[in-house]
Design a protein around this motif. Structure first.
Motif, PDB file in Angstrom:
ATOM      1  N   SER A 261      50.072 -62.351  56.556  1.00  0.00           N
ATOM      2  CA  SER A 261      51.490 -62.244  56.911  1.00  0.00           C
ATOM      3  C   SER A 261      52.080 -60.935  56.408  1.00  0.00           C
ATOM      4  CB  SER A 261      52.261 -63.429  56.327  1.00  0.00           C
ATOM      5  OG  SER A 261      51.815 -64.654  56.875  1.00  0.00           O
TER       6      SER A 261
ATOM      7  N   ILE B  19      55.334 -63.425  58.895  1.00  0.00           N
ATOM      8  CA  ILE B  19      55.002 -64.857  58.807  1.00  0.00           C
ATOM      9  C   ILE B  19      54.895 -65.465  60.203  1.00  0.00           C
ATOM     10  CG2 ILE B  19      55.864 -67.112  58.050  1.00  0.00           C
ATOM     11  CD1 ILE B  19      57.117 -65.682  55.639  1.00  0.00           C
TER      12      ILE B  19
ATOM     13  N   THR C  99      52.595 -68.636  52.011  1.00  0.00           N
ATOM     14  CA  THR C  99      53.641 -68.107  52.890  1.00  0.00           C
ATOM     15  C   THR C  99      54.958 -68.846  52.683  1.00  0.00           C
ATOM     16  OG1 THR C  99      52.769 -69.571  54.611  1.00  0.00           O
ATOM     17  CG2 THR C  99      52.081 -67.281  54.676  1.00  0.00           C
TER      18      THR C  99
END
Length: 236
Positions: free
Chosen positions: A96, A121, A192
């Motif tokens: 990400s 993301i 994340t």
């Protein structure tokens, strides 16, 4: 008279007029061994036709994970005690971050901000945070449009660096994610979800403003944190 003159001409035997069949000689095969390729102007070394020398050069593969991991912050010495282990970033979080840098370059921004972290993301797309954002109407196209509205378009002739440096807000968001993982004491990786919640913690950042404008709220943040805290949850 003409007939008598023709009769005096020499006759050619019929056998000599026949064409003899052409017999092709066997092809000459030459064995090009390394020793036969010596040349006085090439020096004492000879060329080698071994299979190893005929193989095309193997391109060097640059590992994105290894490169990006050096850009991501780990715990500072004062944050971790001597008995604790510094948390590492998960595979999806590293990807990400790499996608965030790439998105900043595509938009020709000189830095990687909190808005780029959100887009990274969403581009990675397989993590809990990405699925949660999409389920709540936060998509990549919407975030990109809001980013351009908020920050404007960059100069089309500007070339962003290969690794656009982090803004202060983005750096604090990453530090927040690492600190949160240390305080949890579970010894897991920074995910994340931690990254997204770190962006949300920066209230004055462009990322927070964009998320808020697209319907993300403190309640949504708590819901996401609760989902990531469920037993057996792994977001590598």
């Amino acid at each position: 008279m003409a007939a008598r003159s023709l009769s005096k001409l020499p006759t050619v035997p019929q056998s000599s007029c026949r064409r003899t069949p052409h017999t092709s000689s066997p092809p000459v095969t030459r064995n090009f061994r390394p020793n036969t390729l010596r040349s006085p102007w090439l020096g004492p070394k000879c060329l080698s036709l071994q299979s190893s020398s005929l193989r095309p050069p193997v391109p060097k593969v640059r590992l994105v994970t290894a490169t990006v991991s050096f850009s991501l912050p780990n715990a500072k010495p004062e944050r971790v005690s001597s008995t604790e282990k510094a948390p590492q970033w998960s595979r999806r979080a590293i990807k990400s971050f790499a996608m965030a840098e790439l998105e900043a370059r595509k938009l020709k921004y000189p830095t990687t901000g909190t808005e780029a972290l959100i887009m990274g993301i969403l581009i990675e797309g397989t993590s809990l945070a990405a699925k949660f954002l999409r389920a709540n109407g936060v998509t990549l196209l919407k975030v990109r449009e809001e980013t351009i509205k908020l920050l404007g378009k960059a100069d089309m002739f500007f070339f962003s660096p290969e690794h656009p440096p982090l803004t202060e807000e983005a750096q604090r968001a990453l530090d927040w994610a690492v600190d949160k993982k240390i305080k949890s004491g579970d010894g897991g990786e920074v995910t994340t979800t931690d990254l997204l919640l770190g962006v949300w913690s920066e209230v004055e950042s462009p990322g927070h403003k964009i998320l808020s404008g697209l319907g993300f709220s403190d309640e949504k943040a708590k819901e996401l944190e609760s989902l990531s805290s469920e037993p057996g949850f792994v977001d590598d």
